[in-house]
Design a protein around this motif. Structure first.
Motif, PDB file in Angstrom:
ATOM      1  N   CYS A  48       0.608  -1.349  -0.145  1.00 34.50           N
ATOM      2  CA  CYS A  48      -0.323  -0.060  -0.374  1.00 34.50           C
ATOM      3  C   CYS A  48       0.725   0.772   0.030  1.00 34.50           C
ATOM      4  CB  CYS A  48      -0.811   0.071   1.175  1.00 34.50           C
ATOM      5  SG  CYS A  48      -2.307  -1.138   0.957  1.00 34.50           S
ATOM      6  N   GLY A  49       2.448   0.991   0.132  1.00 37.48           N
ATOM      7  CA  GLY A  49       3.624   2.313  -0.321  1.00 37.48           C
ATOM      8  C   GLY A  49       3.334   3.024   1.293  1.00 37.48           C
ATOM      9  N   GLY A  50       2.794   2.520   2.368  1.00 38.21           N
ATOM     10  CA  GLY A  50       3.020   2.799   3.612  1.00 38.21           C
ATOM     11  C   GLY A  50       4.033   2.316   4.201  1.00 38.21           C
ATOM     12  N   SER A  51       4.694   3.111   5.338  1.00 41.14           N
ATOM     13  CA  SER A  51       5.794   2.427   6.237  1.00 41.14           C
ATOM     14  C   SER A  51       5.825   2.056   7.474  1.00 41.14           C
ATOM     15  CB  SER A  51       7.519   3.637   6.297  1.00 41.14           C
ATOM     16  OG  SER A  51       6.525   4.583   7.026  1.00 41.14           O
ATOM     17  N   VAL A  52       6.635   1.213   8.578  1.00 37.51           N
ATOM     18  CA  VAL A  52       6.113   0.787   9.088  1.00 37.51           C
ATOM     19  C   VAL A  52       6.338   1.543  10.711  1.00 37.51           C
ATOM     20  CG1 VAL A  52       6.334  -1.215  11.498  1.00 37.51           C
ATOM     21  CG2 VAL A  52       5.381  -1.776   9.499  1.00 37.51           C
ATOM     22  N   THR A  53       5.251   2.487  11.696  1.00 38.01           N
ATOM     23  CA  THR A  53       6.288   2.831  12.600  1.00 38.01           C
ATOM     24  C   THR A  53       7.025   2.488  13.906  1.00 38.01           C
ATOM     25  OG1 THR A  53       4.376   4.279  13.122  1.00 38.01           O
ATOM     26  CG2 THR A  53       5.157   4.873  11.432  1.00 38.01           C
ATOM     27  N   SER A  54       6.206   1.020  14.429  1.00 36.89           N
ATOM     28  CA  SER A  54       6.556   1.094  15.559  1.00 36.89           C
ATOM     29  C   SER A  54       5.687  -0.457  15.431  1.00 36.89           C
ATOM     30  CB  SER A  54       5.795   1.840  16.770  1.00 36.89           C
ATOM     31  OG  SER A  54       4.214   1.619  16.943  1.00 36.89           O
ATOM     32  N   PHE A  55       6.577  -1.500  16.250  1.00 35.76           N
ATOM     33  CA  PHE A  55       5.399  -2.379  16.274  1.00 35.76           C
ATOM     34  C   PHE A  55       5.555  -2.794  17.608  1.00 35.76           C
ATOM     35  CE2 PHE A  55       5.888  -7.215  16.555  1.00 35.76           C
ATOM     36  CZ  PHE A  55       4.823  -7.546  15.920  1.00 35.76           C
ATOM     37  N   ARG A  56       4.647  -3.955  18.300  1.00 35.66           N
ATOM     38  CA  ARG A  56       4.461  -3.463  19.754  1.00 35.66           C
ATOM     39  C   ARG A  56       3.793  -4.890  19.705  1.00 35.66           C
ATOM     40  NH1 ARG A  56       0.150  -1.183  22.410  1.00 35.66           N
ATOM     41  NH2 ARG A  56      -0.139  -2.512  23.752  1.00 35.66           N
ATOM     42  N   LEU A  57       4.345  -5.899  20.771  1.00 38.49           N
ATOM     43  CA  LEU A  57       4.199  -6.940  21.520  1.00 38.49           C
ATOM     44  C   LEU A  57       3.633  -7.295  22.563  1.00 38.49           C
ATOM     45  CD1 LEU A  57       6.837  -9.127  20.217  1.00 38.49           C
ATOM     46  CD2 LEU A  57       4.882  -9.783  19.051  1.00 38.49           C
ATOM     47  N   SER A  58       2.711  -7.674  22.859  1.00 37.63           N
ATOM     48  CA  SER A  58       1.461  -7.781  23.792  1.00 37.63           C
ATOM     49  C   SER A  58       1.442  -8.510  24.195  1.00 37.63           C
ATOM     50  CB  SER A  58       0.481  -6.390  24.042  1.00 37.63           C
ATOM     51  OG  SER A  58      -0.653  -6.638  23.089  1.00 37.63           O
ATOM     52  N   ALA A  59       0.665  -9.118  25.295  1.00 35.60           N
ATOM     53  CA  ALA A  59      -0.508 -10.812  25.297  1.00 35.60           C
ATOM     54  C   ALA A  59      -1.624 -11.063  23.841  1.00 35.60           C
ATOM     55  CB  ALA A  59      -1.132 -10.946  26.471  1.00 35.60           C
ATOM     56  N   ALA A  60      -2.065 -10.182  24.090  1.00 32.19           N
ATOM     57  CA  ALA A  60      -3.051  -9.522  22.750  1.00 32.19           C
ATOM     58  C   ALA A  60      -2.272 -10.064  21.367  1.00 32.19           C
ATOM     59  CB  ALA A  60      -3.524  -8.529  22.624  1.00 32.19           C
ATOM     60  N   GLY A  61      -0.210  -9.927  21.510  1.00 37.70           N
ATOM     61  CA  GLY A  61      -0.359 -10.228  19.900  1.00 37.70           C
ATOM     62  C   GLY A  61       0.453  -8.922  19.127  1.00 37.70           C
ATOM     63  N   GLY A  62       0.844  -9.179  18.155  1.00 38.29           N
ATOM     64  CA  GLY A  62       1.852  -7.840  17.474  1.00 38.29           C
ATOM     65  C   GLY A  62       0.876  -7.161  17.287  1.00 38.29           C
ATOM     66  N   MET A  63       1.103  -5.693  17.547  1.00 37.95           N
ATOM     67  CA  MET A  63       0.675  -4.752  17.119  1.00 37.95           C
ATOM     68  C   MET A  63       1.408  -3.809  15.869  1.00 37.95           C
ATOM     69  SD  MET A  63      -2.001  -3.270  19.737  1.00 37.95           S
ATOM     70  CE  MET A  63      -1.729  -4.240  21.549  1.00 37.95           C
ATOM     71  N   LEU A  64       1.566  -3.488  14.656  1.00 37.49           N
ATOM     72  CA  LEU A  64       1.829  -2.437  14.114  1.00 37.49           C
ATOM     73  C   LEU A  64       1.043  -1.290  13.589  1.00 37.49           C
ATOM     74  CD1 LEU A  64       3.973  -4.139  11.962  1.00 37.49           C
ATOM     75  CD2 LEU A  64       2.322  -3.820  10.409  1.00 37.49           C
ATOM     76  N   ARG A  65       1.744  -0.470  13.595  1.00 35.27           N
ATOM     77  CA  ARG A  65       1.462   0.894  13.913  1.00 35.27           C
ATOM     78  C   ARG A  65       2.610   1.466  12.243  1.00 35.27           C
ATOM     79  NH1 ARG A  65      -2.367   3.402  16.825  1.00 35.27           N
ATOM     80  NH2 ARG A  65      -2.004   2.087  19.009  1.00 35.27           N
ATOM     81  N   TYR A  66       1.666   2.291  11.366  1.00 34.67           N
ATOM     82  CA  TYR A  66       2.247   2.344  10.296  1.00 34.67           C
ATOM     83  C   TYR A  66       1.908   3.399   9.144  1.00 34.67           C
ATOM     84  CZ  TYR A  66      -2.252   0.397   8.451  1.00 34.67           C
ATOM     85  OH  TYR A  66      -4.033   0.592   8.650  1.00 34.67           O
TER      86      TYR A  66
END
Length: 188
Positions: A48-66
């Protein structure tokens, strides 16, 4: 732009519980399925032409911010759906290759991720289709969490398997943190 990577204490807690309760050695199979799932999201962000700004691992799994160069609900919906789509395709391939444990783990993990609870992908997809403040989004999430908790309590009482209750409680905590983030208290 640099990517921030963060591992929450809840992830370490969940991992410790998984390792402690994992008498059959299935945790690595689920972790591989989760990695394939997250790769699906990453691939779609790039497509989609984006970039990842952060990746967080928690008990709910991975959360990707972009960030997307031209943000749209359609791109957000495709990114939210892509993890489970790639994960389920991977499960089908594993099943065809005679790897039933990996196929089953992928189906379970990716199917669960489609539940309509934010921060799970199903909740994010629902928020893309409606608005995150729409009453139906909160009603479906609350109803699903209640069903998870009641099912978990039943399984716990009948079979001493309290895992679903634990997952429901962790998701309520994650959802509360996610709602605070939406309200501007913890925006990344």
């Amino acid at each position: 732009m640099s990517t921030r990577f963060h591992i929450d204490d809840s992830f370490w807690c969940m991992l410790a519980i998984l390792i402690f309760l994992d008498a059959d050695g299935i945790a690595p199979v689920f972790l591989l399925s989760a990695a394939v799932h997250e790769f699906g999201h990453l691939l779609m962000v790039i497509l989609c032409g984006g970039s990842v700004t952060s990746f967080r691992l928690s008990a709910a799994g991975g959360m990707l911010r972009y960030q997307l160069s031209k943000p749209s609900r359609w791109d957000d919906l495709m990114i939210a759906a892509s993890g489970s789509l790639i994960g389920l395709l991977f499960s089908v391939v594993c099943g065809l290759l005679g790897l039933p444990l990996l196929a089953g783990a992928g189906i379970l993990l990716n199917g669960f991720n489609l539940l309509p609870i934010s921060p799970l992908d199903g909740g994010r997809m629902l928020e893309c289709l409606l608005d995150e403040t729409h009453p139906l989004v909160h009603l479906l999430a609350a109803t699903t969490l209640l069903l998870l908790f009641v099912s978990g309590a039943y399984a716990g009482i009948q079979h001493n398997g309290w895992g679903l209750c634990l997952i429901a409680i962790l998701l309520v905590m994650e959802r509360r943190l996610d709602l605070q983030s939406v309200c501007g208290h913890d925006k990344i």
